[in-house]
Design a protein around this motif. Structure first.
Motif, mmCIF file in Angstrom:
data_model
loop_
_atom_site.group_PDB
_atom_site.id
_atom_site.type_symbol
_atom_site.label_atom_id
_atom_site.label_comp_id
_atom_site.label_asym_id
_atom_site.label_seq_id
_atom_site.Cartn_x
_atom_site.Cartn_y
_atom_site.Cartn_z
ATOM 1 N N ASP A 200 0.842 -1.196 0.000
ATOM 2 C CA ASP A 200 0.000 0.000 0.000
ATOM 3 C C ASP A 200 0.878 1.247 0.000
ATOM 4 N N SER A 201 0.646 2.150 -0.957
ATOM 5 C CA SER A 201 1.455 3.367 -1.050
ATOM 6 C C SER A 201 1.228 4.298 0.132
ATOM 7 N N GLU A 202 0.097 4.130 0.859
ATOM 8 C CA GLU A 202 -0.206 4.960 2.020
ATOM 9 C C GLU A 202 -0.110 4.152 3.311
ATOM 10 N N PHE A 203 0.732 3.130 3.295
ATOM 11 C CA PHE A 203 0.828 2.233 4.448
ATOM 12 C C PHE A 203 1.152 2.987 5.743
ATOM 13 N N ALA A 204 2.183 3.815 5.725
ATOM 14 C CA ALA A 204 2.619 4.498 6.949
ATOM 15 C C ALA A 204 1.528 5.412 7.493
ATOM 16 N N GLN A 205 0.851 6.145 6.593
ATOM 17 C CA GLN A 205 -0.194 7.056 7.053
ATOM 18 C C GLN A 205 -1.382 6.298 7.635
ATOM 19 N N LYS A 206 -1.807 5.218 6.975
ATOM 20 C CA LYS A 206 -2.947 4.450 7.471
ATOM 21 C C LYS A 206 -2.604 3.759 8.790
ATOM 22 N N MET A 207 -1.400 3.226 8.885
ATOM 23 C CA MET A 207 -0.980 2.597 10.131
ATOM 24 C C MET A 207 -0.939 3.621 11.260
ATOM 25 N N ALA A 208 -0.425 4.808 10.978
ATOM 26 C CA ALA A 208 -0.360 5.846 12.000
ATOM 27 C C ALA A 208 -1.747 6.233 12.477
ATOM 28 N N GLU B 192 -17.228 6.500 11.158
ATOM 29 C CA GLU B 192 -16.045 6.588 10.301
ATOM 30 C C GLU B 192 -15.482 5.198 10.077
ATOM 31 N N LEU B 193 -15.343 4.805 8.828
ATOM 32 C CA LEU B 193 -14.680 3.549 8.485
ATOM 33 C C LEU B 193 -13.193 3.824 8.317
ATOM 34 N N VAL B 194 -12.386 3.190 9.142
ATOM 35 C CA VAL B 194 -10.930 3.364 9.108
ATOM 36 C C VAL B 194 -10.342 2.097 8.513
ATOM 37 N N PHE B 195 -9.885 2.165 7.277
ATOM 38 C CA PHE B 195 -9.434 0.980 6.560
ATOM 39 C C PHE B 195 -7.959 0.676 6.848
ATOM 40 N N THR B 196 -7.682 -0.597 7.078
ATOM 41 C CA THR B 196 -6.293 -1.022 7.249
ATOM 42 C C THR B 196 -5.580 -0.978 5.904
ATOM 43 N N PRO B 197 -4.265 -0.851 5.883
ATOM 44 C CA PRO B 197 -3.535 -0.948 4.618
ATOM 45 C C PRO B 197 -3.717 -2.337 4.009
ATOM 46 N N THR B 198 -3.560 -2.443 2.715
ATOM 47 C CA THR B 198 -3.655 -3.746 2.067
ATOM 48 C C THR B 198 -2.571 -4.677 2.610
ATOM 49 N N HIS B 199 -2.917 -5.945 2.754
ATOM 50 C CA HIS B 199 -2.002 -6.968 3.256
ATOM 51 C C HIS B 199 -1.468 -6.628 4.646
ATOM 52 N N ALA B 200 -2.299 -6.008 5.468
ATOM 53 C CA ALA B 200 -1.871 -5.650 6.833
ATOM 54 C C ALA B 200 -3.010 -5.911 7.805
ATOM 55 N N SER B 201 -3.597 -7.095 7.717
ATOM 56 C CA SER B 201 -4.711 -7.420 8.600
ATOM 57 C C SER B 201 -4.281 -7.462 10.063
ATOM 58 N N TRP B 202 -2.982 -7.631 10.322
ATOM 59 C CA TRP B 202 -2.489 -7.694 11.696
ATOM 60 C C TRP B 202 -2.704 -6.379 12.445
ATOM 61 N N LEU B 203 -2.994 -5.295 11.726
ATOM 62 C CA LEU B 203 -3.272 -4.032 12.384
ATOM 63 C C LEU B 203 -4.679 -3.976 12.972
ATOM 64 N N ASN B 204 -5.528 -4.916 12.602
ATOM 65 C CA ASN B 204 -6.877 -4.961 13.150
ATOM 66 C C ASN B 204 -6.850 -5.767 14.435
#
Length: 227
Positions: A14-22, A148-160
């Motif tokens: 995901d090109s926005e991985f860091a922002q979504k994780m943060a 608000e739906l807060v989507f995890t980055p792609t291939h990062a289900s461990w963040l849920n």
């Protein structure tokens, strides 16, 4: 050199991985610290399944030298069920529904139930990128009901955060089982969830010492960021 177990890891592209994780970790931390807006909740939602009727391998207590044997399952005529569940971080409790399908209609109905359970305050719902979660009807309803739906980055289900709860659910209700019917399987799931909710505690300290924390900004992110 020594023998070691091997594991696989699929990195997110995901090109926005860091922002979504943060954004997700910021919500987790603020929920644990009681810094959310009045009445607001962070709820982690995901689907668990499919739940079919089959013998599942697992560990258990058996007479010495006589382990349990699993029956063959060439045919499965029992159909499948799907579990939609939510983890409320403020209480640590699980809420769930079992359905025959997992379309956007079932997901939206589950959001309705969450909104009725928590009628006031903003709901921050952490979920993955499953297409029913992004259905136009779902997004429109959320916009009109302060969800608000807060989507995890792609291939990062461990963040849920709910994924760890699913691991325990699978261990205590499915591993080593061979349920004769969906009713029996669902009764076991219900029994475990009731027990877990009686012993639930607020969820805190998500990956406190993980390396992912070093990639996050220290300042608080606004609620509107990355919404």
């Amino acid at each position: 050199m020594r023998w070691q177990a091997t594991k696989t890891w699929k990195a997110s592209t995901d090109s926005e991985f860091a922002q979504k994780m943060a954004r997700i970790l910021d919500l987790y931390d603020r929920s644990a610290a009681g810094q959310l807006d009045p009445g607001a909740r962070v709820i982690c939602v995901d689907e668990f399944g499919p739940l079919n009727l089959q013998p599942r391998p697992g560990r258990g207590w058996f007479p010495s030298g006589r382990p349990a044997r699993l029956r063959a399952t060439y045919h499965r005529y029992g159909g499948v069920r799907h579990m939609i569940a939510g983890l409320d971080l403020a209480s640590g409790q699980l809420f769930y529904r079992l359905r025959d399908r997992k379309r956007w209609q079932e997901f939206l109905a589950f959001l309705h139930q969450l909104r009725r359970r928590f009628p006031s305050g903003r709901l921050h719902v952490v979920c993955d990128n499953f297409s029913p979660h992004r259905k136009a009807e779902v997004l429109a309803w959320c916009a009109g009901h302060d969800v608000e739906l807060v989507f995890t980055p792609t291939h990062a289900s461990w963040l849920n955060w709910i994924e760890s709860e699913f691991t325990a659910l699978r261990y205590f209700t499915l591993d080593g089982s061979d349920y004769p019917s969906h009713a029996a399987q669902e009764a076991a799931i219900a029994g475990y969830v009731r027990w877990a909710n009686r012993h639930a505690r607020p969820k805190k300290h998500f990956a406190p010492e993980s390396k992912i924390r070093t990639r996050l900004p220290t300042e608080r992110l606004p609620d509107e960021a990355l919404a």
